[in-house]
Scaffold this motif. Structure first.
Motif, mmCIF file in Angstrom:
data_model
loop_
_atom_site.group_PDB
_atom_site.id
_atom_site.type_symbol
_atom_site.label_atom_id
_atom_site.label_comp_id
_atom_site.label_asym_id
_atom_site.label_seq_id
_atom_site.Cartn_x
_atom_site.Cartn_y
_atom_site.Cartn_z
ATOM 1 N N LYS A 1 -4.338 6.653 0.720
ATOM 2 C CA LYS A 1 -4.898 7.989 0.528
ATOM 3 C C LYS A 1 -3.866 8.927 -0.081
ATOM 4 N N ALA A 2 -4.338 9.928 -0.799
ATOM 5 C CA ALA A 2 -3.491 11.002 -1.307
ATOM 6 C C ALA A 2 -4.043 12.325 -0.810
ATOM 7 N N CYS A 3 -3.168 13.205 -0.318
ATOM 8 C CA CYS A 3 -3.604 14.495 0.210
ATOM 9 C C CYS A 3 -2.768 15.618 -0.391
ATOM 10 N N PHE A 4 -3.432 16.710 -0.743
ATOM 11 C CA PHE A 4 -2.740 17.923 -1.145
ATOM 12 C C PHE A 4 -2.365 18.714 0.112
ATOM 13 N N PHE A 5 -1.238 19.392 0.046
ATOM 14 C CA PHE A 5 -0.847 20.250 1.157
ATOM 15 C C PHE A 5 -1.889 21.346 1.362
ATOM 16 N N ASN A 6 -2.221 21.566 2.625
ATOM 17 C CA ASN A 6 -3.172 22.614 2.994
ATOM 18 C C ASN A 6 -2.576 23.361 4.184
ATOM 19 N N ALA A 7 -2.185 24.598 3.969
ATOM 20 C CA ALA A 7 -1.466 25.354 4.996
ATOM 21 C C ALA A 7 -2.229 25.401 6.313
ATOM 22 N N GLU A 8 -3.537 25.588 6.239
ATOM 23 C CA GLU A 8 -4.334 25.698 7.458
ATOM 24 C C GLU A 8 -4.449 24.351 8.158
ATOM 25 N N MET A 9 -4.754 23.291 7.388
ATOM 26 C CA MET A 9 -4.938 21.964 7.976
ATOM 27 C C MET A 9 -3.632 21.382 8.495
ATOM 28 N N ASP A 10 -2.513 21.736 7.857
ATOM 29 C CA ASP A 10 -1.231 21.147 8.234
ATOM 30 C C ASP A 10 -0.451 22.020 9.213
ATOM 31 N N ALA A 11 -1.045 23.106 9.667
ATOM 32 C CA ALA A 11 -0.340 24.005 10.583
ATOM 33 C C ALA A 11 -0.006 23.307 11.895
ATOM 34 N N ALA A 12 -0.934 22.504 12.419
ATOM 35 C CA ALA A 12 -0.697 21.818 13.686
ATOM 36 C C ALA A 12 0.465 20.842 13.571
ATOM 37 N N ALA A 13 0.507 20.099 12.444
ATOM 38 C CA ALA A 13 1.596 19.152 12.224
ATOM 39 C C ALA A 13 2.923 19.892 12.086
ATOM 40 N N GLY B 1 0.840 -1.190 0.000
ATOM 41 C CA GLY B 1 0.000 0.000 0.000
ATOM 42 C C GLY B 1 0.873 1.237 0.000
ATOM 43 N N ALA B 2 0.275 2.363 -0.210
ATOM 44 C CA ALA B 2 1.030 3.618 -0.228
ATOM 45 C C ALA B 2 0.159 4.765 0.230
ATOM 46 N N SER B 3 0.814 5.809 0.705
ATOM 47 C CA SER B 3 0.161 7.084 1.000
ATOM 48 C C SER B 3 0.953 8.155 0.265
ATOM 49 N N ILE B 4 0.276 9.204 -0.191
ATOM 50 C CA ILE B 4 0.934 10.211 -1.024
ATOM 51 C C ILE B 4 0.604 11.612 -0.528
ATOM 52 N N ASP C 1 5.853 16.491 2.841
ATOM 53 C CA ASP C 1 5.944 15.555 3.963
ATOM 54 C C ASP C 1 4.793 15.769 4.938
ATOM 55 N N LEU C 2 4.411 17.030 5.155
ATOM 56 C CA LEU C 2 3.276 17.318 6.036
ATOM 57 C C LEU C 2 1.975 16.788 5.438
ATOM 58 N N ALA C 3 1.816 16.941 4.119
ATOM 59 C CA ALA C 3 0.627 16.403 3.452
ATOM 60 C C ALA C 3 0.622 14.876 3.527
ATOM 61 N N LEU C 4 1.802 14.275 3.401
ATOM 62 C CA LEU C 4 1.912 12.811 3.509
ATOM 63 C C LEU C 4 1.523 12.340 4.905
ATOM 64 N N TYR C 5 1.965 13.078 5.913
ATOM 65 C CA TYR C 5 1.631 12.733 7.298
ATOM 66 C C TYR C 5 0.121 12.710 7.507
ATOM 67 N N ARG C 6 -0.573 13.727 6.936
ATOM 68 C CA ARG C 6 -2.036 13.773 7.064
ATOM 69 C C ARG C 6 -2.682 12.638 6.284
ATOM 70 N N ALA C 7 -2.119 12.295 5.124
ATOM 71 C CA ALA C 7 -2.650 11.172 4.333
ATOM 72 C C ALA C 7 -2.558 9.870 5.124
ATOM 73 N N LYS C 8 -1.463 9.670 5.824
ATOM 74 C CA LYS C 8 -1.296 8.449 6.631
ATOM 75 C C LYS C 8 -2.300 8.413 7.773
ATOM 76 N N GLN C 9 -2.551 9.588 8.368
ATOM 77 C CA GLN C 9 -3.511 9.650 9.465
ATOM 78 C C GLN C 9 -4.924 9.299 9.003
ATOM 79 N N MET C 10 -5.229 9.569 7.741
ATOM 80 C CA MET C 10 -6.564 9.308 7.215
ATOM 81 C C MET C 10 -6.796 7.838 6.894
ATOM 82 N N GLY C 11 -5.736 7.051 6.905
ATOM 83 C CA GLY C 11 -5.872 5.626 6.611
ATOM 84 C C GLY C 11 -5.008 5.237 5.423
ATOM 85 N N LYS C 12 -5.074 3.964 5.057
ATOM 86 C CA LYS C 12 -4.217 3.471 3.984
ATOM 87 C C LYS C 12 -4.749 3.882 2.611
#
Length: 345
Positions: free
Chosen positions: A70-82, A34-37, A57-68
């Protein structure tokens, strides 16, 4: 256009995830991967390679948190905590490198005769910009990023050195993280800390949480027995919440059991909390264990706990956590924090 770039990136990421998820043969078995992106777009997500890599890398971290898968685009607001957590991790690493995590000590008082018999070492980190960081935040961060063994060793060594200057009857208690039991080096680390400080082993107490035991029962008890063989006292902390199991006491003779603050908080008004305390006290008497009540804040709580048979008390009623210098003055002055305890007893 930016919209087309985003659409194209999404298509490529989906194709990669689908391709990677295809089962494949390895010898006699069929394997699955499997992969996360994490995806970034230039220039809106960064102008330099380093900035783009960090945001991906921050977008990848959020993708992993969402489950196996998944692909996530970087979002400055959503990834601020990370991003903030990552910065804090870097700063914690630097603080540990310079041995900048301090210790405060909270006294433990014997119900009879009301004197300080030990002090619990509590980690404290004052960030130069953020101020004090809560221990539950930076300890869990140290566990997550592989720093807990080094931090644990630093704190243990300092606690042993500090306690060596206290009166000979006063012990020091140090909390162990469950992850320290996985390193394979815990016993040697403890032995070195004791030898280097010159403290008597029986003046050192190590506190383990009940949740530790369920991770690897056999390996845990082997190490607890090795620690006991050094002459150290072993306490089980936070008892009464989580995974309490009476079978622990069949496997290992703990020196003391610490009743969790949640039970003490409710002991004045809750029959159940009072019954739990009395049951633990009965267990302690039968198995020759001391019983420490944590988080004692009122005289009424103290009276009930002493009447129930708790052998030791700890909490703001007696003292908040203090610096090593303040504690030394309290010990040298032979300050009787528990004069009220003696009367209650």
């Amino acid at each position: 256009t930016a919209a087309r770039l985003r659409e194209r990136a999404d298509e490529v990421a989906s194709a990669i995830l689908t391709s990677v998820a295809e089962p494949f043969k390895t010898g006699r078995v069929v394997a699955h991967a499997g992969a996360s992106i994490g995806i970034v777009l230039m220039p809106e997500d960064g102008h330099t390679t380093g900035q783009l890599r960090e945001n991906a890398d921050l977008a990848l971290y959020r993708a992993k948190q969402m489950g196996k898968g998944k692909a996530c685009f970087f979002n400055a607001e959503m990834d601020a905590a990370a991003q903030d957590r990552r910065k804090l991790e870097t700063e914690l690493r630097e603080a540990i490198e310079r041995d900048g995590i301090e210790l405060a000590y909270q006294p433990v008082v014997a119900a009879k005769p009301g004197q300080i018999t030990s002090a619990e070492a509590l980690a404290r980190w004052t960030h130069p910009d953020r101020g004090p960081i809560r221990p539950d935040i930076f300890i869990s961060l140290a566990e997550e990023c592989g720093l807990i063994d080094r931090l644990g060793e630093q704190l243990l060594r300092r606690a042993c050195r500090d306690a060596q200057e206290w009166p000979d009857h006063v012990r020091v208690a140090v909390n162990l993280s469950p992850l320290q039991f996985l390193s394979g080096s815990l016993i040697e680390t403890v032995r070195r800390a004791i030898d280097d400080s010159g403290i008597r082993a029986d003046r050192v107490q190590l506190e383990v949480t009940e949740g530790l035991v369920i991770r690897d029962v056999e390996r845990t008890f082997e190490q607890l027995e090795a620690l006991r063989a050094l002459g150290i006292q072993v306490l089980i902390d936070d008892f009464g919440v989580g995974y309490s199991s009476l079978s622990y006491f069949q496997r290992f003779p703990f020196d003391k059991v610490k009743i969790d603050k949640s039970c003490v908080d409710d002991i004045v008004t809750s029959r159940a909390a009072k019954a739990i305390v009395q049951a633990v006290v009965g267990l302690g008497e039968a198995l020759d264990m001391g019983v420490v009540a944590e988080g004692v804040e009122t005289e009424e709580q103290m009276r009930i706990l002493v009447a129930s048979g708790c052998t030791h008390l700890q909490g703001y009623l007696f003292s908040k956590p203090v610096s090593v210098h303040t504690l030394r003055k309290m010990l040298m002055a032979k300050r009787n924090l528990g004069a009220k305890v003696s009367k209650a007893a």
